[in-house]
Structure formats: C-alpha cells, structure tokens
Design a protein around this motif. Structure first.
Motif, PDB file in Angstrom:
ATOM      1  N   MET A 180     -20.076  -9.484  23.133  1.00  0.00           N
ATOM      2  CA  MET A 180     -18.986  -9.288  22.178  1.00  0.00           C
ATOM      3  C   MET A 180     -18.286  -7.952  22.461  1.00  0.00           C
ATOM      4  SD  MET A 180     -19.220  -9.498  18.040  1.00  0.00           S
ATOM      5  CE  MET A 180     -17.761  -9.755  17.070  1.00  0.00           C
ATOM      6  N   THR A 181     -16.954  -7.985  22.537  1.00  0.00           N
ATOM      7  CA  THR A 181     -16.189  -6.786  22.853  1.00  0.00           C
ATOM      8  C   THR A 181     -16.235  -5.797  21.691  1.00  0.00           C
ATOM      9  OG1 THR A 181     -14.700  -8.144  24.177  1.00  0.00           O
ATOM     10  CG2 THR A 181     -13.948  -5.943  23.603  1.00  0.00           C
ATOM     11  N   THR A 182     -16.449  -4.533  22.011  1.00  0.00           N
ATOM     12  CA  THR A 182     -16.447  -3.498  20.983  1.00  0.00           C
ATOM     13  C   THR A 182     -15.016  -3.233  20.537  1.00  0.00           C
ATOM     14  OG1 THR A 182     -18.373  -2.467  22.011  1.00  0.00           O
ATOM     15  CG2 THR A 182     -17.114  -1.125  20.453  1.00  0.00           C
ATOM     16  N   PRO A 183     -14.757  -3.290  19.236  1.00  0.00           N
ATOM     17  CA  PRO A 183     -13.383  -3.061  18.757  1.00  0.00           C
ATOM     18  C   PRO A 183     -12.881  -1.673  19.128  1.00  0.00           C
ATOM     19  CG  PRO A 183     -14.764  -3.975  17.014  1.00  0.00           C
ATOM     20  CD  PRO A 183     -15.679  -3.620  18.142  1.00  0.00           C
ATOM     21  N   VAL A 184     -11.578  -1.598  19.454  1.00  0.00           N
ATOM     22  CA  VAL A 184     -10.947  -0.315  19.720  1.00  0.00           C
ATOM     23  C   VAL A 184     -10.618   0.335  18.379  1.00  0.00           C
ATOM     24  CG1 VAL A 184      -8.967   0.835  20.780  1.00  0.00           C
ATOM     25  CG2 VAL A 184      -9.947  -1.209  21.854  1.00  0.00           C
ATOM     26  N   PRO A 185     -11.038   1.564  18.131  1.00  0.00           N
ATOM     27  CA  PRO A 185     -10.725   2.208  16.841  1.00  0.00           C
ATOM     28  C   PRO A 185      -9.214   2.289  16.621  1.00  0.00           C
ATOM     29  CG  PRO A 185     -12.367   3.477  18.062  1.00  0.00           C
ATOM     30  CD  PRO A 185     -11.841   2.437  19.011  1.00  0.00           C
ATOM     31  N   PHE A 186      -8.791   1.910  15.440  1.00  0.00           N
ATOM     32  CA  PHE A 186      -7.373   2.013  15.088  1.00  0.00           C
ATOM     33  C   PHE A 186      -7.076   3.463  14.739  1.00  0.00           C
ATOM     34  CE2 PHE A 186      -3.858   1.537  11.912  1.00  0.00           C
ATOM     35  CZ  PHE A 186      -2.917   1.044  12.797  1.00  0.00           C
ATOM     36  N   PRO A 187      -6.119   4.093  15.421  1.00  0.00           N
ATOM     37  CA  PRO A 187      -5.974   5.553  15.312  1.00  0.00           C
ATOM     38  C   PRO A 187      -5.148   6.067  14.133  1.00  0.00           C
ATOM     39  CG  PRO A 187      -4.490   4.701  16.982  1.00  0.00           C
ATOM     40  CD  PRO A 187      -5.271   3.521  16.478  1.00  0.00           C
ATOM     41  N   TYR A 188      -4.666   5.170  13.261  1.00  0.00           N
ATOM     42  CA  TYR A 188      -3.725   5.627  12.238  1.00  0.00           C
ATOM     43  C   TYR A 188      -4.192   5.294  10.826  1.00  0.00           C
ATOM     44  CZ  TYR A 188      -0.879   5.417  16.477  1.00  0.00           C
ATOM     45  OH  TYR A 188      -0.431   5.544  17.765  1.00  0.00           O
ATOM     46  N   GLU A 189      -4.023   6.243   9.935  1.00  0.00           N
ATOM     47  CA  GLU A 189      -4.223   6.028   8.507  1.00  0.00           C
ATOM     48  C   GLU A 189      -2.845   5.975   7.835  1.00  0.00           C
ATOM     49  OE1 GLU A 189      -7.100   5.566   7.072  1.00  0.00           O
ATOM     50  OE2 GLU A 189      -8.444   6.124   8.731  1.00  0.00           O
ATOM     51  N   ALA A 190      -2.816   5.443   6.622  1.00  0.00           N
ATOM     52  CA  ALA A 190      -1.585   5.529   5.835  1.00  0.00           C
ATOM     53  C   ALA A 190      -1.267   6.997   5.578  1.00  0.00           C
ATOM     54  CB  ALA A 190      -1.745   4.781   4.520  1.00  0.00           C
ATOM     55  N   GLN A 191      -0.035   7.389   5.823  1.00  0.00           N
ATOM     56  CA  GLN A 191       0.353   8.777   5.593  1.00  0.00           C
ATOM     57  C   GLN A 191       0.492   9.048   4.089  1.00  0.00           C
ATOM     58  OE1 GLN A 191       3.915   9.746   7.807  1.00  0.00           O
ATOM     59  NE2 GLN A 191       3.200   8.718   9.654  1.00  0.00           N
ATOM     60  N   PRO A 192       0.120  10.235   3.648  1.00  0.00           N
ATOM     61  CA  PRO A 192       0.320  10.570   2.233  1.00  0.00           C
ATOM     62  C   PRO A 192       1.801  10.609   1.893  1.00  0.00           C
ATOM     63  CG  PRO A 192      -0.349  12.505   3.496  1.00  0.00           C
ATOM     64  CD  PRO A 192      -0.489  11.336   4.415  1.00  0.00           C
ATOM     65  N   VAL A 193       2.128  10.202   0.677  1.00  0.00           N
ATOM     66  CA  VAL A 193       3.530  10.184   0.257  1.00  0.00           C
ATOM     67  C   VAL A 193       3.696  10.985  -1.027  1.00  0.00           C
ATOM     68  CG1 VAL A 193       4.002   7.963   1.349  1.00  0.00           C
ATOM     69  CG2 VAL A 193       3.219   8.021  -1.027  1.00  0.00           C
ATOM     70  N   SER A 194       4.903  11.435  -1.269  1.00  0.00           N
ATOM     71  CA  SER A 194       5.195  12.237  -2.453  1.00  0.00           C
ATOM     72  C   SER A 194       5.408  11.336  -3.664  1.00  0.00           C
ATOM     73  CB  SER A 194       6.452  13.073  -2.219  1.00  0.00           C
ATOM     74  OG  SER A 194       7.582  12.225  -2.109  1.00  0.00           O
ATOM     75  N   ALA A 195       5.355  11.945  -4.830  1.00  0.00           N
ATOM     76  CA  ALA A 195       5.627  11.208  -6.063  1.00  0.00           C
ATOM     77  C   ALA A 195       7.065  10.699  -6.078  1.00  0.00           C
ATOM     78  CB  ALA A 195       5.373  12.115  -7.273  1.00  0.00           C
ATOM     79  N   GLU A 196       7.989  11.476  -5.493  1.00  0.00           N
ATOM     80  CA  GLU A 196       9.394  11.068  -5.432  1.00  0.00           C
ATOM     81  C   GLU A 196       9.561   9.819  -4.564  1.00  0.00           C
ATOM     82  OE1 GLU A 196       8.288  14.136  -4.915  1.00  0.00           O
ATOM     83  OE2 GLU A 196       9.093  15.179  -6.672  1.00  0.00           O
ATOM     84  N   PHE A 197       8.845   9.792  -3.420  1.00  0.00           N
ATOM     85  CA  PHE A 197       8.881   8.618  -2.542  1.00  0.00           C
ATOM     86  C   PHE A 197       8.347   7.397  -3.285  1.00  0.00           C
ATOM     87  CE2 PHE A 197       6.836   5.724   0.428  1.00  0.00           C
ATOM     88  CZ  PHE A 197       7.777   5.575   1.431  1.00  0.00           C
ATOM     89  N   GLN A 198       7.212   7.548  -3.946  1.00  0.00           N
ATOM     90  CA  GLN A 198       6.624   6.429  -4.678  1.00  0.00           C
ATOM     91  C   GLN A 198       7.579   5.901  -5.743  1.00  0.00           C
ATOM     92  OE1 GLN A 198       2.962   8.255  -6.048  1.00  0.00           O
ATOM     93  NE2 GLN A 198       1.768   7.232  -4.472  1.00  0.00           N
ATOM     94  N   LYS A 199       8.257   6.813  -6.414  1.00  0.00           N
ATOM     95  CA  LYS A 199       9.196   6.405  -7.463  1.00  0.00           C
ATOM     96  C   LYS A 199      10.354   5.608  -6.873  1.00  0.00           C
ATOM     97  CE  LYS A 199      11.891   8.324 -11.304  1.00  0.00           C
ATOM     98  NZ  LYS A 199      12.288   9.567 -12.012  1.00  0.00           N
ATOM     99  N   ARG A 200      10.910   6.076  -5.749  1.00  0.00           N
ATOM    100  CA  ARG A 200      12.016   5.352  -5.096  1.00  0.00           C
ATOM    101  C   ARG A 200      11.565   3.969  -4.651  1.00  0.00           C
ATOM    102  NH1 ARG A 200      12.791  10.258  -2.635  1.00  0.00           N
ATOM    103  NH2 ARG A 200      11.987   9.558  -0.615  1.00  0.00           N
ATOM    104  N   MET A 201      10.388   3.889  -4.058  1.00  0.00           N
ATOM    105  CA  MET A 201       9.902   2.618  -3.561  1.00  0.00           C
ATOM    106  C   MET A 201       9.612   1.642  -4.692  1.00  0.00           C
ATOM    107  SD  MET A 201      10.011   2.927  -0.246  1.00  0.00           S
ATOM    108  CE  MET A 201      11.517   3.809  -0.690  1.00  0.00           C
ATOM    109  N   SER A 202       9.046   2.148  -5.796  1.00  0.00           N
ATOM    110  CA  SER A 202       8.743   1.286  -6.940  1.00  0.00           C
ATOM    111  C   SER A 202      10.020   0.712  -7.548  1.00  0.00           C
ATOM    112  CB  SER A 202       7.969   2.065  -8.006  1.00  0.00           C
ATOM    113  OG  SER A 202       6.677   2.392  -7.547  1.00  0.00           O
ATOM    114  N   ALA A 203      11.064   1.534  -7.600  1.00  0.00           N
ATOM    115  CA  ALA A 203      12.334   1.070  -8.156  1.00  0.00           C
ATOM    116  C   ALA A 203      13.002   0.060  -7.232  1.00  0.00           C
ATOM    117  CB  ALA A 203      13.260   2.260  -8.394  1.00  0.00           C
ATOM    118  N   ALA A 204      12.930   0.303  -5.939  1.00  0.00           N
ATOM    119  CA  ALA A 204      13.622  -0.562  -4.975  1.00  0.00           C
ATOM    120  C   ALA A 204      12.852  -1.849  -4.685  1.00  0.00           C
ATOM    121  CB  ALA A 204      13.854   0.198  -3.675  1.00  0.00           C
ATOM    122  N   TYR A 205      11.511  -1.771  -4.651  1.00  0.00           N
ATOM    123  CA  TYR A 205      10.685  -2.908  -4.238  1.00  0.00           C
ATOM    124  C   TYR A 205       9.525  -3.092  -5.214  1.00  0.00           C
ATOM    125  CZ  TYR A 205      13.098  -0.990  -0.179  1.00  0.00           C
ATOM    126  OH  TYR A 205      14.038  -0.444   0.639  1.00  0.00           O
TER     127      TYR A 205
END
Length: 344
Positions: free
Chosen positions: A1-26
């Motif tokens: 069985m092939t060993t999985p390649v580690p995924f190198p990225y996490e979700a980037q932290p976002v600001s409260a302002e970004f979250q507010k814009r995204m919640s309103a738009a989507y």
C-alpha cells in the motif's frame, strides 16, 4: 500500500471582517465558513482539508485525462469533446451522464456546503450520491477527471504522468457566468448585484477563486508535453481547429466525417439541448415541494446550467465603472506575461 503524501496546506486564518463579508455574500456556507487554502489563498469551505488531502493523493495513471479549469470556463464543453475523441466518437456510449458516469468530479465534496453534502448523503437521489461519493479508485481506467482545483492542490505527479487540458476564459465573461451559476445553485445572496459580485471576484473573495494565480500557474506549465492550454474564446472562434488540436494532443487521428460530426455535436446550441451534459437530470432534483418548484420555474430563476456561452456578454451586465475597474485589474495582473484575453 502506497504511503500517502502529506498535504502541505492548512486553512489560513481569517479576520472577523472577512468572515462577516463571506457570511453576508454566501450564507449557505455559514455553518463552517469559507477559508483560503494554499499559497494562492484558494477559497473553499473551511472543513475542506480532509478532502483536499485525499485529492492530493488521488491515483494518476499514464492514460488518464484531467480537465482543469476555473468554473464556467468551458469545462463541460471540453469534457464532452475529450471523451468522444478518446472513445472514437462513440455517441451511443455517450448517452449517459457526463458526470458522474463518464467523469469523476474530483473535489465535489470539498466545495459543497456541509449541510448540503449531508442532505445528499441521507437523501434518495442516486445521481447526486454517485456524483459526490463514488471514490476515484473505483473508476475504470483510463480515468477521466474534472477539477477546478489549482495545479498545486492536485496530485504532485499529475503533470509527470497524465494528460492535462487546461481551459481559460476571459475574466469578465467568467465573472458574469459564475454570478448566475451561484444563483442557480443557491450559493450566494440572491439580492447581490453583479457590480457587488465583481468587486468580490476581483478581490478573490469567492469560492474557488482567486482567478489569476490559478490561470497563471497553468500558463507557466503550457510547454510541458503533458499540458494543453486552451482558451474558451478559441473554442468559440475555431471549434474545428481546437478539436484537431485536442485530438493531436491525445494521440488520436480523426477522419473528416468524424470531425464534421464532432463539430456539429459540440456547438453550444446542441450541447445546451443534450440532457447527458446540461445537468438537467441533477438540477431536476430538489427538496422543494411540487408547488415551490413550479413557482421557481415560472419566475426568472430558471435552473439552467448552460446559459449563453457567449464572448462579450459582460457588456450587457457591467456598469462602466465596474468594466473599467476590471480592465485595470486585468492589466495589472497580466503585466509581464504573454497572456492576452479576448473580451469581445
């Protein structure tokens, strides 16, 4: 069985302002929110990482073909063309759904709002379940894969192994088409104006954006022998020539009769009427009552996945200010590159 390649990225932290814009738009993504992933800040639901790790380790074979695009850039058009070329213009076998029967939509789970994903899992619609939950490993080889992920979120061996066809579309028309698409799938505030959406589009604050890092990453790989870079506008201008180019890339030889048949089959008016590619089967499924569905169909909210397929349609929708703002953004982003978009 092939060993999985580690995924190198996490979700980037976002600001409260970004979250507010995204919640309103989507608002549909409210339960988990949207977050940027990877070095280009590709926007996805914040719970997408486990899926992205799976996709990063997806099996890739030498005979596989991947269609990589941003949304609304000729993906379905190219999928149908490629499948028929690879399968010797077998129109009878093409009388089944483009996805999930013939193509695997790699990240469909990752881009779907959490509660919608679970509704499908618990629901009774077999097409949606196959589309969302059939593992790529269960697909017969050669595999046909569709993805909107940028190349750096795809398997690291992809371009060394499989054939990749990338399709780019001018950002003005993509913006208008995506604006309508997100309304059809109820993923944005229905009261949002096109000019408001264009501002979010330019800022890259839309699911499956930003635009230019995605396109330029593929453009920089255009000389790789396993990459074919196409423009949507070239498909519109010279469909027959593009069919020949794709066939050459895939190592297939087409007769004049086959070229005639493909050209007729692939014109937009034919594609829009084709139930195996226009997603009418999937769009027909809805948790709404019969009365609600009838009211929706009678309203202006027609559920069309394929709308116009035009170049220059943006002229009917953008204000002068928005058009000028997009032009300045395009010029700024393309400075020092050789890309030139046809905007109609």
């Amino acid at each position: 069985m092939t060993t999985p390649v580690p995924f190198p990225y996490e979700a980037q932290p976002v600001s409260a302002e970004f979250q507010k814009r995204m919640s309103a738009a989507y608002p549909v993504f409210d339960p988990v929110g949207l977050a940027p992933f990877g070095p280009t800040g590709y926007i996805m639901p914040a719970d997408a990482r486990p899926f992205l790790e799976q996709h990063y380790n997806a099996p890739v074979g030498p005979d596989d073909v991947w269609i990589v695009t941003l949304p609304k850039c000729g993906t379905t058009w190219t999928q149908e063309m490629v499948w028929l070329i690879k399968n010797d213009c077998d129109y009878e076998s093409a009388k089944c759904l483009l996805s999930p029967d013939r193509y695997h939509f790699l990240e469909i789970c990752a881009i779907t709002a959490t509660q919608c994903r679970e509704e499908i899992r618990q629901g009774q619609n077999p097409v949606s379940k196959r589309l969302m939950f059939t593992p790529l490993q269960e697909r017969p080889e050669p595999r046909f894969v569709k993805t909107h992920l940028p190349l750096h979120l795809c398997p690291p061996t992809l371009l060394d192994t499989a054939k990749v066809i990338y399709v780019a579309r001018n950002p003005k028309d993509m913006c208008v088409s995506y604006f309508n698409h997100l309304k059809v799938f109820e993923e944005r505030d229905p009261n949002m104006s096109i000019d408001e959406f264009a501002n979010l589009f330019i800022a890259g604050e839309v699911s499956q954006l930003p635009f230019f890092p995605h396109v330029l990453e593929a453009w920089n790989q255009r000389h790789n022998p396993n990459m074919l870079f196409l423009f949507f506008e070239d498909l519109k201008r010279d469909l027959r020539g593009c069919i020949k180019k794709v066939a050459d890339f895939l190592g297939k030889s087409l007769t004049g009769e086959q070229l005639d048949g493909l050209e007729s089959h692939l014109i937009f008016s034919s594609m829009k009427k084709n139930p195996w590619v226009n997603k009418s089967v999937i769009l027909a499924y809805s948790p709404l009552t019969a009365e609600q569905l009838a009211a929706k169909e009678a309203s202006s909210q027609k559920t069309e996945f394929m709308r116009k397929g035009e170049t220059g349609d943006w002229k009917k929708h953008f204000s002068k200010e928005t058009s000028a703002k997009m032009d300045a953004w395009i010029d700024r982003e393309l400075a020092g590159t050789e890309i030139k978009f046809v905007t109609g």
